[in-house]
Design a protein around this motif. Structure first.
Motif, PDB file in Angstrom:
ATOM      1  N   GLU A   1      -4.072  -3.291 -11.198  1.00 41.76           N
ATOM      2  CA  GLU A   1      -5.445  -3.504 -10.771  1.00 41.76           C
ATOM      3  C   GLU A   1      -6.373  -2.676 -11.651  1.00 41.76           C
TER       4      GLU A   1
ATOM      5  N   HIS B   1      -7.289   2.969  -1.967  1.00 44.62           N
ATOM      6  CA  HIS B   1      -7.043   1.524  -2.028  1.00 44.62           C
ATOM      7  C   HIS B   1      -5.548   1.257  -2.236  1.00 44.62           C
TER       8      HIS B   1
ATOM      9  N   HIS C   1      -2.177  -0.728   0.061  1.00 40.42           N
ATOM     10  CA  HIS C   1      -1.024  -1.586  -0.260  1.00 40.42           C
ATOM     11  C   HIS C   1       0.298  -0.909   0.082  1.00 40.42           C
TER      12      HIS C   1
ATOM     13  N   ASP D   1      -4.946  -7.549  -1.009  1.00 39.79           N
ATOM     14  CA  ASP D   1      -6.266  -7.454  -1.596  1.00 39.79           C
ATOM     15  C   ASP D   1      -7.178  -8.483  -0.932  1.00 39.79           C
TER      16      ASP D   1
ATOM     17  N   TYR E   1     -10.150  -9.272  -2.373  1.00 37.65           N
ATOM     18  CA  TYR E   1     -11.065  -9.818  -3.379  1.00 37.65           C
ATOM     19  C   TYR E   1     -10.530 -11.143  -3.922  1.00 37.65           C
TER      20      TYR E   1
HETATM   21 ZN   LIG Z   1      -5.406  -3.838  -4.609  1.00 41.67          ZN
END
Ligand SMILES: [Zn+2]
Length: 416
Positions: A41, A220, A224, A231, A233
């Motif tokens: 990411e 963030h 996970h 995610d 997004y």
């Molecule tokens: Zn992520």
């Protein structure tokens, strides 16, 4: 405690793997489905997140195993036995022997940044934090401030990974070897000695040690690795998600009406005001697709750095914290318990909402950390005494999660 990562061990986890391979199938044809280990990411200074695929050459450049030097381990915060705590391990790159105090300062500021965010803030006692003093020959990381600058450092960290300026990669094998010097390892965070904004998500989260916002990347990433969250997004192409209902708790193919009807995913949170703003609903666009898949809130930290977890995300994180940490740290021995014994438990008092209830033969007789059995004048025969410790936090609504993860019980057999 060793967390079983929901993604990085994809091979052993049919559900997550099948969900991901379907995602991949809609964007690629004929090639084998990429696994999470092939993705990193990328985090922009404005908080937006993207995913990039690393080709085999880049990946192999990140994983050469070599013998690493011995490194000093400094306990930053130890709240309990590692078997029942989540162990967060910081390693550093581009810090020379003379710069270890600077590394300590960066670890402190990143750790404080993580712990300022709920639900970490309220559950801090479920974590242990370690700093591994990795010493580099040279100061700084590769390609900083511009591409083409090389430095001799212990973990080979550098910007411009896979041609992307803010993608800060690390030799993950070396980072993990150094991290294993700590008592236990659940999440590795590699800090680079730089003030330039950047980082990467993966088995090892990386972040700029000297940049004030980079701790968000670790938060963030733990969404996970610890919470099993997806995610939220999506990419700009407007493509439609074609796969089955994903295994992750914070993305769904259901609209709010269908979710309510099926009592699925975050149905119990629909309509509630969420810490990241607005109310919980089904917002289209998540899991790398713009259409056909929904997220619980407009803009949580699983979509944009700097934001809060939404209510379903926070619930999933707390449940995960408790799956890795037992609620009872210690208790009175089960041997030779008589009707005159004082029984006790030491609960992990992560939050003020942790309560203990005592029962004798199924009847509630008291609460608190201990009871004196002689007060109950137990009749002759064998009796069963239980202590049930539960976190009654309103941030978890699922009774299944509360029973399975937020409850711990001890049982004693008493000869009356
Ligand atoms: Zn992520």
């Amino acid at each position: 405690m060793h967390i079983r990562p929901p993604f990085s061990a994809l091979a052993g986890l049919g559900l997550a793997a099948s969900a991901l391979s379907v995602v991949a199938a809609s964007t690629t044809t004929a090639r084998p489905a990429p696994t999470r280990a092939e993705w990193r990411e990328v985090f922009s200074p404005d908080g937006t997140i993207q995913r990039v695929h690393l080709n085999r050459e880049v990946r192999s450049s990140l994983a050469p195993r070599s013998q690493v030097a011995a490194a000093e381990v400094i306990p930053i915060e130890v709240n309990g036995p590692s078997e029942s705590r989540i162990d967060l391990v910081f390693v550093g790159d581009g810090y020379t022997a003379a710069q270890m105090s600077s590394f300590s300062g960066h670890v402190q500021s990143k750790f404080q940044e993580v712990m300022a965010k709920e639900p970490f803030r309220s559950h801090r006692k479920q974590f242990n934090v370690w700093q591994v003093n990795v010493v580099s020959q040279q100061s700084g990381v590769d390609n900083d401030p511009s591409n083409g600058i090389n430095r001799n450092t212990a973990l080979d960290m550098g910007f411009w990974c896979a041609g992307i300026e803010r993608l800060l990669c690390v030799n993950e094998a070396k980072a993990q070897q150094y991290a294993s010097a700590a008592r236990d390892v659940d999440q590795v965070v590699a800090l680079g000695n730089t003030t330039k904004y950047g980082g990467a998500g993966g088995a090892v989260a990386t972040a700029s040690g000297g940049n004030a916002q980079a701790g968000e990347i670790a938060v963030h990433e733990m969404g996970h690795s610890i919470g099993g969250l997806a995610d939220e997004y999506s990419y700009g192409k407007g493509d439609r998600y074609q796969g089955p209902e994903p295994a992750e708790s914070n993305v769904s193919t259901y609209t709010s009406a269908a979710m309510r009807q099926n009592k699925a995913k975050w149905a119990r949170w629909l309509g509630q005001a969420t810490p990241d703003g607005g109310v919980i609903d089904t917002y289209e666009g998540a899991f790398y697709h713009q259409r056909g898949i929904y997220r619980p809130s407009q803009d949580s930290i699983m979509r944009t750095l700097g934001r809060e977890f939404n209510l379903p995300g926070r619930e999933a994180m707390i449940a995960a914290f408790y799956r890795e940490t037992r609620l009872i740290d210690a208790s009175a021995s089960a041997a030779h318990v008589t009707a005159r014994t004082r029984l006790w438990v030491h609960p992990l008092k992560a939050t003020a909402s942790v309560h203990t209830i005592w029962r004798v033969d199924g009847h509630q007789v008291g609460h608190g950390d201990d009871i004196d059995l002689k007060e109950f004048r137990l009749s002759n025969g064998t009796h069963t005494v239980t202590a049930t410790v539960t976190d009654t936090t309103p941030w978890v609504r699922s009774s299944t999660l509360r029973r399975s993860a937020l409850t711990d019980t001890r049982t004693w057999s008493v000869a009356g």
